[in-house]
Design a protein around this motif. Structure first.
Motif: not given
Length: 335
Positions: A216-223, A148-152, A225-237
């Protein structure tokens, strides 16, 4: 010293302060070349016009909601050191909203992400997530805690195995968390690729065959995929050009609206913060200097550090830097 400089960057606001001439490239070809004033104020080519006018997101702050993440009095230090990197951090992130954590390098932003994910257990304080207290260390957390906690990550190139296809990369969390295999897994991978606006032809490609934005879109899709409630985006752009970054931010907001996922968005870029955040936390030397709704945080009066941080964001206009420096000299002389 009279030295000439070739300045390579995505950031046209910085270019407007330091360059005499600008050469705009795309796909290895020259798009436009002219003086800085001409390129910034009167670009001739459609691509250059899009670069100059970018950040087209109009994000409205959401109504308050119950907190999915509660960080309570967290203090942390790295093993072998004798000083705290985080000092008594307290903040909440409501479900389905975006909390932007901003501050200069070394302010503790990425360390906070490590504490939330369990990679760095805090020395004091606690973290509550989705109504339950998270174990301080990653190894003690349940599989649901992990899911439920994923990272990009900032650098998509280093966040993906170059020897694995897009399908394998996105499919790994589907196997790990949900046991999907075979046709069921491939169907779900395609659904995720559709969500990130990438067609069927990408499922068997390798990272080297993708552009920076596609990676970066693939990394978003991977996150996702886990059906998270929270995604931590660390300087993703930060490693993307302005137009691609704009597309990634729009995608993240669309996915948030569809999936109800919350984002903790770590960034230096205050234009990004203004575009996507509901709440903002300003960090300096491991402490939270200002925290609250975006409108409140960006409305004066400011503490000294927030005032300095906001006034240091380059604007895409000629002479901005000289004006800021002159203003600070006058303030210093007045004091």
């Amino acid at each position: 010293t009279g030295v000439a400089a070739l300045y390579i960057t995505h950031d046209l606001a910085v270019v407007a302060q330091v360059a005499d001439d600008i050469l705009v490239l795309r796909h290895g070809k020259r798009i436009e070349h002219g003086t800085t004033e001409q390129i910034i104020t009167a670009p001739g080519e459609p691509y250059t016009q899009a670069l100059v006018s970018v950040r087209s997101i109009d994000h409205v702050e959401k109504a308050d909601a119950p907190a999915v993440l509660q960080i309570q009095n967290v203090t942390a230090r790295y093993r072998g050191t004798h000083f705290d990197v985080l000092k008594n951090i307290t903040m909440d992130l409501p479900a389905g909203q975006t909390l932007a954590v901003v501050g200069e390098s070394g302010s503790g932003k990425s360390t906070l992400a490590r504490v939330i994910t369990g990679l760095l257990p805090p020395s004091q304080g606690r973290i509550r997530f989705a109504g339950r207290e998270l174990a301080p260390a990653l190894a003690a957390r349940t599989r649901d805690d992990l899911r439920e906690v994923q990272m990009i990550y900032q650098m998509a190139d280093t966040a993906m195995n170059p020897r694995q296809t897009v399908g394998t990369i996105i499919g790994r969390p589907l196997e790990f968390y949900f046991g999907l295999r075979g046709e069921a897994k491939r169907k779900r991978i395609q659904e995720l690729l559709d969500q990130i606006e990438m067609s069927k032809g990408f499922i068997d490609r390798y990272p080297a065959e993708l552009s920076g934005g596609q990676k970066q879109r693939v990394c978003i899709a991977r996150a996702l995929a886990a059906k998270p409630k929270l995604i931590i985006c660390d300087e993703v752009t930060s490693a993307l050009d302005p137009l691609v970054a704009d597309g990634i931010l729009k995608l993240l907001l669309a996915l948030q609206a569809a999936e109800g996922v919350a984002y903790l968005f770590i960034t230096h870029d205050l234009a990004t913060v203004r575009a996507i955040a509901d709440r903002i936390a300003v960090m300096y030397r491991g402490e939270v200097r200002r925290y609250g709704q975006k409108t409140d945080v960006l409305t004066p009066p400011f503490d000294d550090y927030t005032d300095l941080l906001l006034s240091s964001v380059p604007e895409m206009k000629m002479g901005w830097l000289e004006g800021v420096l002159d203003s600070r000299r006058m303030e210093a002389a007045g004091n």
